[in-house]
Design a protein around this motif. Structure first.
Motif, PDB file in Angstrom:
ATOM      1  N   ARG A   9       8.655 -11.856 -28.194  1.00 55.76           N
ATOM      2  CA  ARG A   9       9.802 -11.389 -28.974  1.00 55.76           C
ATOM      3  C   ARG A   9      10.985 -12.337 -28.811  1.00 55.76           C
ATOM      4  NH1 ARG A   9      13.995  -6.530 -28.036  1.00 55.76           N
ATOM      5  NH2 ARG A   9      15.214  -6.938 -29.906  1.00 55.76           N
ATOM      6  N   VAL A  10      11.255 -12.778 -27.580  1.00 55.20           N
ATOM      7  CA  VAL A  10      12.378 -13.686 -27.345  1.00 55.20           C
ATOM      8  C   VAL A  10      12.183 -14.989 -28.111  1.00 55.20           C
ATOM      9  CG1 VAL A  10      13.526 -15.089 -25.595  1.00 55.20           C
ATOM     10  CG2 VAL A  10      13.016 -12.693 -25.124  1.00 55.20           C
ATOM     11  N   LEU A  11      10.955 -15.466 -28.177  1.00 46.20           N
ATOM     12  CA  LEU A  11      10.683 -16.744 -28.834  1.00 46.20           C
ATOM     13  C   LEU A  11      10.650 -16.639 -30.351  1.00 46.20           C
ATOM     14  CD1 LEU A  11       7.897 -18.145 -26.471  1.00 46.20           C
ATOM     15  CD2 LEU A  11      10.312 -18.796 -26.529  1.00 46.20           C
ATOM     16  N   THR A  12      10.355 -15.467 -30.877  1.00 41.70           N
ATOM     17  CA  THR A  12      10.189 -15.338 -32.325  1.00 41.70           C
ATOM     18  C   THR A  12      11.394 -14.720 -33.027  1.00 41.70           C
ATOM     19  OG1 THR A  12       9.047 -13.214 -32.033  1.00 41.70           O
ATOM     20  CG2 THR A  12       7.685 -15.196 -32.142  1.00 41.70           C
ATOM     21  N   ASP A  13      12.210 -13.938 -32.310  1.00 42.28           N
ATOM     22  CA  ASP A  13      13.385 -13.305 -32.912  1.00 42.28           C
ATOM     23  C   ASP A  13      14.561 -14.279 -32.838  1.00 42.28           C
ATOM     24  OD1 ASP A  13      15.480 -11.785 -33.774  1.00 42.28           O
ATOM     25  OD2 ASP A  13      15.207 -10.141 -32.340  1.00 42.28           O
ATOM     26  N   THR A  14      14.632 -15.182 -33.805  1.00 44.95           N
ATOM     27  CA  THR A  14      15.644 -16.231 -33.772  1.00 44.95           C
ATOM     28  C   THR A  14      17.024 -15.744 -34.212  1.00 44.95           C
ATOM     29  OG1 THR A  14      14.943 -16.938 -35.983  1.00 44.95           O
ATOM     30  CG2 THR A  14      13.967 -18.068 -34.099  1.00 44.95           C
ATOM     31  N   GLY A 269       4.757 -22.208 -26.690  1.00 49.91           N
ATOM     32  CA  GLY A 269       5.782 -21.381 -27.274  1.00 49.91           C
ATOM     33  C   GLY A 269       5.221 -20.512 -28.390  1.00 49.91           C
ATOM     34  N   ALA A 270       6.120 -19.984 -29.216  1.00 48.88           N
ATOM     35  CA  ALA A 270       5.727 -19.124 -30.337  1.00 48.88           C
ATOM     36  C   ALA A 270       6.881 -19.096 -31.334  1.00 48.88           C
ATOM     37  CB  ALA A 270       5.410 -17.702 -29.850  1.00 48.88           C
ATOM     38  N   GLY A 271       6.593 -18.638 -32.528  1.00 46.44           N
ATOM     39  CA  GLY A 271       7.643 -18.522 -33.533  1.00 46.44           C
ATOM     40  C   GLY A 271       7.931 -19.838 -34.224  1.00 46.44           C
ATOM     41  N   PRO A 272       9.043 -19.895 -34.976  1.00 48.79           N
ATOM     42  CA  PRO A 272       9.344 -21.091 -35.773  1.00 48.79           C
ATOM     43  C   PRO A 272       9.602 -22.333 -34.933  1.00 48.79           C
ATOM     44  CG  PRO A 272      11.206 -19.567 -35.773  1.00 48.79           C
ATOM     45  CD  PRO A 272      10.053 -18.829 -35.167  1.00 48.79           C
ATOM     46  N   HIS A 273       9.977 -22.158 -33.648  1.00 46.72           N
ATOM     47  CA  HIS A 273      10.251 -23.303 -32.788  1.00 46.72           C
ATOM     48  C   HIS A 273       9.102 -23.594 -31.836  1.00 46.72           C
ATOM     49  CE1 HIS A 273      14.300 -23.711 -34.291  1.00 46.72           C
ATOM     50  NE2 HIS A 273      14.528 -22.439 -34.061  1.00 46.72           N
ATOM     51  N   ALA A 274       7.917 -23.050 -32.119  1.00 45.67           N
ATOM     52  CA  ALA A 274       6.747 -23.395 -31.318  1.00 45.67           C
ATOM     53  C   ALA A 274       6.460 -24.889 -31.457  1.00 45.67           C
ATOM     54  CB  ALA A 274       5.535 -22.582 -31.776  1.00 45.67           C
ATOM     55  N   CYS A 275       5.777 -25.435 -30.481  1.00 49.18           N
ATOM     56  CA  CYS A 275       5.522 -26.875 -30.447  1.00 49.18           C
ATOM     57  C   CYS A 275       4.831 -27.334 -31.732  1.00 49.18           C
ATOM     58  CB  CYS A 275       4.661 -27.219 -29.240  1.00 49.18           C
ATOM     59  SG  CYS A 275       4.202 -28.960 -29.165  1.00 49.18           S
TER      60      CYS A 275
END
Length: 329
Positions: A9-14, A269-275
């Motif tokens: 959640r922290v990584l994906t909720d930008t 990582g995860a979400g829009p800023h994943a590697c």
């Protein structure tokens, strides 16, 4: 964050969790750019370069010589990543950009390792700024779109695979029986996942809350820093196949024929800023594992964990000889 759900959640909720600093520890202003994911053709091009450059670089281990793994892997990773991201380029241009990427990464090291962010006009800041501007200038000369974004993409795709590759060689050297089993069962990919579980180079990442937010069973105030750690998640029993060896033990075989998904601890990582270079990084590390499992990799001196910028082995002095010993030895 100590659970997979909270971390994701922290990584994906930008909207609720943003970067507090950029790659050089400067406070961020505004959203960070989303780096483009590498296409299959880019990954294939980069892997071809990596395999050929690895053969050249590993000549440093010829005739029972010893060499530092982090140094040996620099050129293969930097050149293959440059080829993947920017190619096809003339060899001279590719090698020049790769050198400038490594120079910027080297200048970022002391900035990241400092006890507190260096002052704007400090010697460390000036050196980092010169290295970054040299790289961005070279990218502009090659008509690369958005040179500052491309520079970050290249740097991110270089330092992490170098550190992960060095750990891969060190762990195989430290665990010859596990290496023999992996070789006998052709478990190159499983070796990579086990390395990323126990020694993820980006072992902790930070986000800052934009507002008060509920996380898990508590609430976090606005403008608070939240840390997520693939390293801690990887040491959670929930993320390894049940009935396998102890969670802290290096055991690539645990991933063979299992329904437990490797990578659940989010090493990329995860979400829009994943590697964005996940596929290339995995391909580079798998090729390195295949190369290493055909050899007898031994440590010259014990490897220590350096946590000054991510985690990497220092020293990582190795000998790599043809023909690993059979399992019974």
């Amino acid at each position: 964050m100590t659970t997979n759900a909270d971390t994701r959640r922290v990584l994906t909720d930008t909207d609720s969790f943003v970067f507090p600093v950029d790659v050089s520890r400067r406070a961020t202003s505004g959203p960070q750019p989303v780096l483009p994911r590498l296409r299959p053709d880019q990954v294939a091009r980069g892997l071809t370069t990596f395999e050929s450059e690895l053969v050249l670089a590993c000549a440093a281990w010829d005739d029972e010589a010893e060499a530092e793994a982090m140094a040996v892997l620099r050129a293969p990773v930097a050149r293959s990543t440059t080829d993947a991201v920017l190619g096809p380029l003339a060899t001279r241009d590719r090698d020049r950009v790769a050198e400038l990427v490594l120079a910027w990464v080297d200048s970022l090291g002391p900035v990241i390792a400092a006890d507190r962010p260096p002052a704007r006009w400090s010697r460390l800041r000036r050196a980092e700024r010169r290295a970054r501007q040299a790289l961005e200038g070279a990218l502009a000369d090659l008509h690369v779109e958005r040179p500052p974004v491309a520079a970050v993409e290249l740097a991110a795709g270089v330092q992490v695979p170098i550190a992960a590759g060095a750990w891969l060689l060190v762990l195989l050297a430290e665990h010859p029986e596990a290496a023999a089993l992996a070789r006998d069962h052709d478990l190159c990919a499983e070796v990579v996942w086990e390395v990323l579980r126990l020694r993820p180079p980006t072992w902790v990442s930070a986000r800052m809350t934009t507002r008060e937010v509920a996380v898990g069973e508590g609430r976090v105030p606005a403008h608070a820093v939240v840390l997520v750690s693939p390293l801690l998640l990887g040491l959670d029993d929930a993320h390894v196949p049940p009935g396998t060896s102890a969670t802290a033990q290096f055991d690539p075989v645990r991933w063979s024929g299992t329904d437990v998904r490797p990578g659940a601890w989010l090493p990329f990582g995860a979400g829009p800023h994943a590697c964005p270079g996940r596929s290339l990084g995995l391909a580079q590390l798998t090729a390195l594992a295949r190369w290493a499992l055909e050899r007898r990799v031994t440590l010259v001196t014990p490897a220590r964990i350096d946590q000054t910028r991510g985690i990497f082995p220092s020293p990582a002095r190795l000998r790599c000889l043809p023909g690993p010993p059979p399992l019974e030895e």
